[in-house]
Design a protein around this motif. Structure first.
Motif, PDB file in Angstrom:
ATOM      1  N   ALA A 238       0.838  -1.204   0.000  1.00 51.65           N
ATOM      2  CA  ALA A 238       0.000   0.000   0.000  1.00 51.65           C
ATOM      3  C   ALA A 238       0.870   1.250   0.000  1.00 51.65           C
TER       4      ALA A 238
ATOM      5  N   GLU B  37      -3.409   1.249  -4.068  1.00 47.39           N
ATOM      6  CA  GLU B  37      -3.158   1.574  -2.664  1.00 47.39           C
ATOM      7  C   GLU B  37      -4.366   1.210  -1.799  1.00 47.39           C
ATOM      8  N   LYS B  38      -5.560   1.559  -2.259  1.00 48.86           N
ATOM      9  CA  LYS B  38      -6.770   1.241  -1.495  1.00 48.86           C
ATOM     10  C   LYS B  38      -6.993  -0.269  -1.416  1.00 48.86           C
ATOM     11  N   ARG B  39      -6.624  -0.984  -2.483  1.00 51.09           N
ATOM     12  CA  ARG B  39      -6.797  -2.443  -2.468  1.00 51.09           C
ATOM     13  C   ARG B  39      -5.883  -3.101  -1.435  1.00 51.09           C
TER      14      ARG B  39
ATOM     15  N   SER C 216      -4.588  -1.557   1.123  1.00 57.39           N
ATOM     16  CA  SER C 216      -5.043  -1.101   2.439  1.00 57.39           C
ATOM     17  C   SER C 216      -6.219  -1.945   2.914  1.00 57.39           C
ATOM     18  N   PHE C 217      -7.085  -2.329   1.978  1.00 57.21           N
ATOM     19  CA  PHE C 217      -8.197  -3.226   2.310  1.00 57.21           C
ATOM     20  C   PHE C 217      -7.672  -4.589   2.760  1.00 57.21           C
TER      21      PHE C 217
ATOM     22  N   ALA D  23     -12.314   0.556   4.537  1.00 58.70           N
ATOM     23  CA  ALA D  23     -11.354   0.298   3.461  1.00 58.70           C
ATOM     24  C   ALA D  23     -12.064  -0.225   2.215  1.00 58.70           C
TER      25      ALA D  23
ATOM     26  N   GLU E 249     -13.685   2.773   0.548  1.00 59.95           N
ATOM     27  CA  GLU E 249     -12.686   3.631  -0.078  1.00 59.95           C
ATOM     28  C   GLU E 249     -12.163   3.024  -1.370  1.00 59.95           C
ATOM     29  N   LEU E 250     -12.052   1.693  -1.418  1.00 61.91           N
ATOM     30  CA  LEU E 250     -11.641   1.025  -2.651  1.00 61.91           C
ATOM     31  C   LEU E 250     -12.690   1.203  -3.738  1.00 61.91           C
TER      32      LEU E 250
ATOM     33  N   ALA F  93     -12.544   4.769  -4.989  1.00 61.11           N
ATOM     34  CA  ALA F  93     -11.408   5.019  -5.878  1.00 61.11           C
ATOM     35  C   ALA F  93     -11.691   4.495  -7.278  1.00 61.11           C
TER      36      ALA F  93
END
Length: 414
Positions: free
Chosen positions: A102, A247-249, A251-252, A301, A304-305, A308
């Motif tokens: 991430a 990054e969001k993936r 972070s998830f 998360a 947010e993914l 995005a």
């Protein structure tokens, strides 16, 4: 035809001998821009975060003392037991890997953001440069129109005084001259504003700039729309959104991995003061997810993914629409400007010249002179506005497709 000798008037762009080319202006803006400096700081911050994300958690040193300062045989420290140990949290379920990935994507997104900001600065300079040149040509045109109106007024006044023209023609000539003075003042103020705007972009205190007028008239036909649509897929604007999604993936993935509690292991030595003997100690602690298993952070998360991904889709749609509009403006302004330059302007200039000669010889009425004059200057004004539109549309497409250097190679030569 667009050198310093053709621009001798107040607010002229030739106040000094050194010409500020488009390339020099662009380099000055890149060096000065606070936005670019900020984005570079953002890249350095992201590099630091990526470096930090790869570290393991620090071990903890524990010192424990038991059986001290009690009563009886446990008074003092003769029966004390001292334990010296190290405890270390252990990341499991891929937490550290997801955290590193991430952070790496965030660093790449920061790099793309810096590239986008640089392209924005270059686009702004190109647009400001073209707008300033357009304002200069419009002021030059207004100055010429004022001088012609002054000459016509002198001729008409003589003919009115000689009773060869009605007095109303003198009034019309006076009004035309006064309007030309107002138009010249307006054009001068506009040029002053454009020069100040360009100076601010490149970090210069003075606005007495000498620009390359030949760049303004350098026309290049756009390539096919499909060509630029292919380039659009490689735009740093879209690349930035790709990195943000990644990054969001990750972070998830990290938040899901945190559902599994990370254990903490402990190893140490215990010293028995009474017998002066030692023994090893070991321990394992596992957090119990009784009051929560990180479900809230996982939901955040996940959202947010999804956000995005939708943002990327909207960005792509907006870029494609903008590309079509800018390409259309570029193509129309290019073809129309060429037609005005090659066909309309020569004819309008010829008509104005013939009307002046005919009026002086008494062959044409004054209205024919006014009409020819208005046609000529309207054509020139339209031509300059089209050139401005041409350069701005080209700069916007260069921003969208990251092809600025290719389209401005000729204009950027020193």
């Amino acid at each position: 035809p667009h050198g310093s000798k053709d621009h001798i008037y107040e607010e002229s762009l030739y106040k000094n001998d050194q010409i500020l080319t488009l390339k020099k202006a662009t380099n000055l803006a890149i060096e000065f821009s606070p936005a670019l400096k900020s984005s570079r700081d953002g890249v350095m911050a992201a590099i630091g975060s990526e470096k930090q994300a790869g570290y393991w958690a620090n071990p903890e040193l524990e010192i424990e003392a038991e059986n001290i300062a009690g009563s009886g045989q446990y008074s003092g420290a003769n029966s004390a037991e001292y334990t010296y140990s190290l405890s270390q949290p252990i990341d499991i379920s891929g937490k550290r890997s997801a955290r590193k990935k991430a952070a790496a994507q965030a660093r790449k997104a920061a790099g793309s953001n810096a590239s986008v900001n640089e392209l924005n600065v270059i686009r702004d300079v190109h647009a400001a440069y073209a707008s300033t040149l357009s304002a200069a040509e419009m002021l030059k045109l207004a100055t010429e129109q004022k001088e012609i109106a002054k000459q016509v007024l002198k001729i008409v006044s003589k003919r009115v005084n000689a009773a060869r023209e009605p007095e109303i023609q003198g009034v019309k000539a006076t009004v035309a001259y006064e309007n030309s003075i107002i138009a010249t003042d307006q054009r001068r103020q506009q040029l002053r504003f454009n020069k100040q705007n360009l100076s601010k972009l490149i970090g210069q205190e003075t606005s007495d700039l000498s620009l390359d007028h030949s760049h303004f008239f350098d026309l290049k036909a756009p390539k096919s729309l499909e060509y630029y649509q292919d380039l659009l897929s490689k735009s740093p604007i879209l690349q930035r959104s790709d990195y943000l999604i990644n990054e969001k993936r990750f972070s998830f993935d990290f938040e899901r991995a945190k559902r599994v509690s990370s254990p903490k292991v402990k190893f140490g030595v215990r010293q028995f003061r009474g017998s002066n003997q030692q023994a090893f100690v070991a321990g394992l602690s596992i957090p119990l997810p009784i009051f929560g298993s990180n479900g809230g952070n996982v939901s955040r998360a996940r959202a947010e993914l999804s956000q995005a991904r939708n943002d990327q889709l909207q960005t792509k749609i907006s870029l494609e629409q903008s590309l079509i509009e800018e390409w259309k403006d570029w193509k129309i302004s290019y073809s129309t400007a060429q037609k005005i330059r090659d066909t309309i302007l020569p004819a309008a200039e010829k008509a104005f010249e013939l009307s002046q000669k005919g009026y002086k010889n008494g062959k044409f009425p004054y209205l024919d002179v006014l009409d020819a004059q208005r046609t000529l200057f309207e054509s020139k004004s339209k031509y300059y506005l089209l050139l401005k539109k041409y350069h701005i549309a080209q700069a916007n497409i260069d921003l969208l497709t990251n092809s600025i250097n290719n389209n401005y190679q000729g204009a950027n030569n020193e």
